[in-house]
Write a protein that holds these residues in place. Structure first.
Motif, PDB file in Angstrom:
ATOM      1  N   ALA A 119       0.825  -1.207   0.000  1.00  0.00           N
ATOM      2  CA  ALA A 119       0.000   0.000   0.000  1.00  0.00           C
ATOM      3  C   ALA A 119       0.858   1.255   0.000  1.00  0.00           C
ATOM      4  O   ALA A 119       0.601   2.201  -0.761  1.00  0.00           O
ATOM      5  CB  ALA A 119      -0.930  -0.006   1.210  1.00  0.00           C
ATOM      6  N   ALA A 120       1.889   1.273   0.831  1.00  0.00           N
ATOM      7  CA  ALA A 120       2.743   2.460   0.930  1.00  0.00           C
ATOM      8  C   ALA A 120       3.518   2.698  -0.365  1.00  0.00           C
ATOM      9  O   ALA A 120       3.622   3.836  -0.841  1.00  0.00           O
ATOM     10  CB  ALA A 120       3.705   2.310   2.105  1.00  0.00           C
ATOM     11  N   SER A 121       4.054   1.638  -0.948  1.00  0.00           N
ATOM     12  CA  SER A 121       4.842   1.783  -2.172  1.00  0.00           C
ATOM     13  C   SER A 121       3.987   2.248  -3.341  1.00  0.00           C
ATOM     14  O   SER A 121       4.401   3.122  -4.115  1.00  0.00           O
ATOM     15  CB  SER A 121       5.520   0.450  -2.528  1.00  0.00           C
ATOM     16  OG  SER A 121       6.429   0.058  -1.512  1.00  0.00           O
ATOM     17  N   GLN A 124       3.132   5.938  -2.815  1.00  0.00           N
ATOM     18  CA  GLN A 124       4.266   6.810  -3.117  1.00  0.00           C
ATOM     19  C   GLN A 124       4.454   6.978  -4.620  1.00  0.00           C
ATOM     20  O   GLN A 124       4.724   8.085  -5.110  1.00  0.00           O
ATOM     21  CB  GLN A 124       5.539   6.244  -2.478  1.00  0.00           C
ATOM     22  CG  GLN A 124       5.555   6.344  -0.959  1.00  0.00           C
ATOM     23  CD  GLN A 124       6.697   5.555  -0.332  1.00  0.00           C
ATOM     24  OE1 GLN A 124       7.489   4.921  -1.041  1.00  0.00           O
ATOM     25  NE2 GLN A 124       6.789   5.579   0.989  1.00  0.00           N
ATOM     26  N   LEU A 125       4.310   5.884  -5.363  1.00  0.00           N
ATOM     27  CA  LEU A 125       4.440   5.959  -6.818  1.00  0.00           C
ATOM     28  C   LEU A 125       3.350   6.832  -7.421  1.00  0.00           C
ATOM     29  O   LEU A 125       3.612   7.662  -8.298  1.00  0.00           O
ATOM     30  CB  LEU A 125       4.368   4.557  -7.424  1.00  0.00           C
ATOM     31  CG  LEU A 125       5.662   3.748  -7.496  1.00  0.00           C
ATOM     32  CD1 LEU A 125       5.357   2.346  -7.975  1.00  0.00           C
ATOM     33  CD2 LEU A 125       6.674   4.423  -8.417  1.00  0.00           C
ATOM     34  N   ARG A 126       2.140   6.655  -6.940  1.00  0.00           N
ATOM     35  CA  ARG A 126       1.011   7.441  -7.466  1.00  0.00           C
ATOM     36  C   ARG A 126       1.223   8.926  -7.197  1.00  0.00           C
ATOM     37  O   ARG A 126       0.987   9.766  -8.065  1.00  0.00           O
ATOM     38  CB  ARG A 126      -0.282   6.948  -6.818  1.00  0.00           C
ATOM     39  CG  ARG A 126      -1.560   7.466  -7.485  1.00  0.00           C
ATOM     40  CD  ARG A 126      -2.756   6.741  -6.925  1.00  0.00           C
ATOM     41  NE  ARG A 126      -4.011   7.199  -7.501  1.00  0.00           N
ATOM     42  CZ  ARG A 126      -5.199   6.676  -7.201  1.00  0.00           C
ATOM     43  NH1 ARG A 126      -5.269   5.660  -6.348  1.00  0.00           N
ATOM     44  NH2 ARG A 126      -6.306   7.157  -7.765  1.00  0.00           N
ATOM     45  N   ASP A 127       1.672   9.248  -5.991  1.00  0.00           N
ATOM     46  CA  ASP A 127       1.940  10.650  -5.654  1.00  0.00           C
ATOM     47  C   ASP A 127       3.054  11.222  -6.527  1.00  0.00           C
ATOM     48  O   ASP A 127       2.977  12.380  -6.969  1.00  0.00           O
ATOM     49  CB  ASP A 127       2.335  10.780  -4.173  1.00  0.00           C
ATOM     50  CG  ASP A 127       1.160  10.543  -3.235  1.00  0.00           C
ATOM     51  OD1 ASP A 127       0.008  10.611  -3.697  1.00  0.00           O
ATOM     52  OD2 ASP A 127       1.405  10.282  -2.036  1.00  0.00           O
ATOM     53  N   LEU A 143      -5.619  16.297 -15.007  1.00  0.00           N
ATOM     54  CA  LEU A 143      -5.848  14.884 -14.712  1.00  0.00           C
ATOM     55  C   LEU A 143      -5.267  14.509 -13.353  1.00  0.00           C
ATOM     56  O   LEU A 143      -5.868  13.740 -12.590  1.00  0.00           O
ATOM     57  CB  LEU A 143      -5.230  14.008 -15.807  1.00  0.00           C
ATOM     58  CG  LEU A 143      -5.367  12.495 -15.614  1.00  0.00           C
ATOM     59  CD1 LEU A 143      -6.827  12.078 -15.504  1.00  0.00           C
ATOM     60  CD2 LEU A 143      -4.680  11.747 -16.762  1.00  0.00           C
ATOM     61  N   ALA A 144      -4.099  15.061 -13.033  1.00  0.00           N
ATOM     62  CA  ALA A 144      -3.483  14.792 -11.731  1.00  0.00           C
ATOM     63  C   ALA A 144      -4.367  15.300 -10.606  1.00  0.00           C
ATOM     64  O   ALA A 144      -4.515  14.646  -9.561  1.00  0.00           O
ATOM     65  CB  ALA A 144      -2.101  15.450 -11.665  1.00  0.00           C
ATOM     66  N   GLU A 145      -4.981  16.477 -10.791  1.00  0.00           N
ATOM     67  CA  GLU A 145      -5.891  17.019  -9.789  1.00  0.00           C
ATOM     68  C   GLU A 145      -7.111  16.120  -9.625  1.00  0.00           C
ATOM     69  O   GLU A 145      -7.561  15.847  -8.506  1.00  0.00           O
ATOM     70  CB  GLU A 145      -6.330  18.427 -10.199  1.00  0.00           C
ATOM     71  CG  GLU A 145      -5.257  19.487 -10.043  1.00  0.00           C
ATOM     72  CD  GLU A 145      -4.917  19.767  -8.585  1.00  0.00           C
ATOM     73  OE1 GLU A 145      -5.861  19.909  -7.785  1.00  0.00           O
ATOM     74  OE2 GLU A 145      -3.722  19.821  -8.261  1.00  0.00           O
ATOM     75  N   LEU A 146      -7.654  15.654 -10.731  1.00  0.00           N
ATOM     76  CA  LEU A 146      -8.813  14.764 -10.674  1.00  0.00           C
ATOM     77  C   LEU A 146      -8.476  13.462  -9.959  1.00  0.00           C
ATOM     78  O   LEU A 146      -9.253  12.967  -9.131  1.00  0.00           O
ATOM     79  CB  LEU A 146      -9.311  14.467 -12.095  1.00  0.00           C
ATOM     80  CG  LEU A 146     -10.104  15.566 -12.794  1.00  0.00           C
ATOM     81  CD1 LEU A 146     -10.295  15.227 -14.269  1.00  0.00           C
ATOM     82  CD2 LEU A 146     -11.453  15.758 -12.118  1.00  0.00           C
ATOM     83  N   ASP A 147      -7.318  12.908 -10.280  1.00  0.00           N
ATOM     84  CA  ASP A 147      -6.914  11.659  -9.650  1.00  0.00           C
ATOM     85  C   ASP A 147      -6.730  11.844  -8.151  1.00  0.00           C
ATOM     86  O   ASP A 147      -7.075  10.957  -7.358  1.00  0.00           O
ATOM     87  CB  ASP A 147      -5.610  11.146 -10.282  1.00  0.00           C
ATOM     88  CG  ASP A 147      -5.189   9.809  -9.703  1.00  0.00           C
ATOM     89  OD1 ASP A 147      -5.862   8.798  -9.999  1.00  0.00           O
ATOM     90  OD2 ASP A 147      -4.198   9.778  -8.943  1.00  0.00           O
ATOM     91  N   ALA A 148      -6.200  12.989  -7.739  1.00  0.00           N
ATOM     92  CA  ALA A 148      -6.006  13.263  -6.318  1.00  0.00           C
ATOM     93  C   ALA A 148      -7.344  13.310  -5.590  1.00  0.00           C
ATOM     94  O   ALA A 148      -7.475  12.810  -4.457  1.00  0.00           O
ATOM     95  CB  ALA A 148      -5.252  14.581  -6.131  1.00  0.00           C
ATOM     96  N   VAL A 149      -8.360  13.894  -6.232  1.00  0.00           N
ATOM     97  CA  VAL A 149      -9.692  13.964  -5.618  1.00  0.00           C
ATOM     98  C   VAL A 149     -10.279  12.563  -5.465  1.00  0.00           C
ATOM     99  O   VAL A 149     -10.793  12.196  -4.399  1.00  0.00           O
ATOM    100  CB  VAL A 149     -10.636  14.854  -6.453  1.00  0.00           C
ATOM    101  CG1 VAL A 149     -12.071  14.759  -5.915  1.00  0.00           C
ATOM    102  CG2 VAL A 149     -10.163  16.295  -6.425  1.00  0.00           C
ATOM    103  N   LEU A 221      -0.493   2.979 -13.391  1.00  0.00           N
ATOM    104  CA  LEU A 221      -0.335   2.606 -14.797  1.00  0.00           C
ATOM    105  C   LEU A 221      -1.215   3.470 -15.686  1.00  0.00           C
ATOM    106  O   LEU A 221      -0.799   3.920 -16.755  1.00  0.00           O
ATOM    107  CB  LEU A 221      -0.677   1.131 -14.981  1.00  0.00           C
ATOM    108  CG  LEU A 221      -0.575   0.581 -16.410  1.00  0.00           C
ATOM    109  CD1 LEU A 221       0.848   0.681 -16.920  1.00  0.00           C
ATOM    110  CD2 LEU A 221      -1.076  -0.847 -16.476  1.00  0.00           C
ATOM    111  N   GLY A 222      -2.443   3.744 -15.231  1.00  0.00           N
ATOM    112  CA  GLY A 222      -3.337   4.577 -16.013  1.00  0.00           C
ATOM    113  C   GLY A 222      -2.801   5.990 -16.194  1.00  0.00           C
ATOM    114  O   GLY A 222      -2.879   6.565 -17.290  1.00  0.00           O
TER     115      GLY A 222
END
Length: 235
Positions: A119-121, A124-127, A143-149, A221-222
């Motif tokens: 989960a942590a790894s 971290q990659l997603r961030d 898109l990064a903002e949307l993914d964060a929400v 990946l997306g």
């Protein structure tokens, strides 16, 4: 070109559901589930909706765009991280020691440690990918903002879902260590315990965690595939 270290989108999620259901001895029926829009609507409150509107209206990034070299570097990091996690997962059970070999707690603690690492790894990659996207084109920044929400809104729900896997594993552990003649018909449906039931349990626990790893990395990946589609031909 980015080489995907994962299966096709959606396959990992289906595989995890199938494996979990099989371990629990139950059947899955995707047709009985509400549609995706309805399920998301249950998770998004007023505050989340406002955050989503802000993300859709976000203006940022630079007009220069993203380079393929930057995207491929992130893809290599994803592949390296996944490979290291797979190696750790495949060692699960090798170093588990217990005074009572039939005690579940040592196996559970070792599995939860690995699950937290996964989960942590992946988080971290997603961030990291989102941060890189915000410094690139306006489209990727949005898109990064949307993914964060979405990540923030669904964090509690996804954590709750993944936490249920340990309960399924405990049930499977008890089933495998119980002699066949003492098992109920429902338990027997999940599979007869082999002679070396601890080895069987560890293999099944590893398979479940590998499937969870792929599900957790699917958003990364997306995002990378979106970056690849936006990437310029600059070195």
């Amino acid at each position: 070109m980015i080489q995907s270290p994962l299966r096709q989108p959606g396959v990992a999620r289906s595989r995890l559901l199938q494996l979990t259901a099989s371990a629990a001895g139950i059947k899955t029926d995707d047709a009985s589930l509400p549609c995706v829009a309805e399920r998301l609507g249950r998770l998004f409150g007023l505050g989340d909706t406002m955050s989503l509107d802000s993300a859709l209206a976000f203006r940022g990034g630079t007009p220069a765009g993203v380079t393929r070299a930057a995207v491929e570097q992130l893809a290599r990091e994803l592949a390296t991280t996944r490979r290291a996690l797979v190696e750790r997962i495949q060692r699960y059970g090798h170093e588990t020691e217990a005074d009572d070999p039939a005690a579940f707690e040592p196996y559970l603690n070792a599995w939860l440690t690995l699950q937290r690492k996964v989960a942590a790894s992946s988080r971290q990659l997603r961030d990291k990918v989102r941060k890189a996207m915000k410094d690139q084109s306006p489209t990727l920044a949005r898109l990064a903002e949307l993914d964060a929400v979405f990540d923030h809104t669904m964090a509690g729900y996804t954590s709750q879902c993944f936490s249920r896997i340990s309960t399924v594993l405990e049930q499977r552990f008890q089933t495998l260590k119980t002699p066949p003649e003492q098992l109920s018909e429902h338990a027997l449906h999940a599979g007869n315990p082999p002679t070396d039931w601890r080895h069987r349990y560890c293999e099944e626990a590893q398979t479940l965690l590998l499937a969870e790893l792929d599900v957790r990395l699917e958003p990364v990946l997306g995002l990378l595939e979106a970056c690849h589609n936006e990437a310029s031909d600059s070195p």
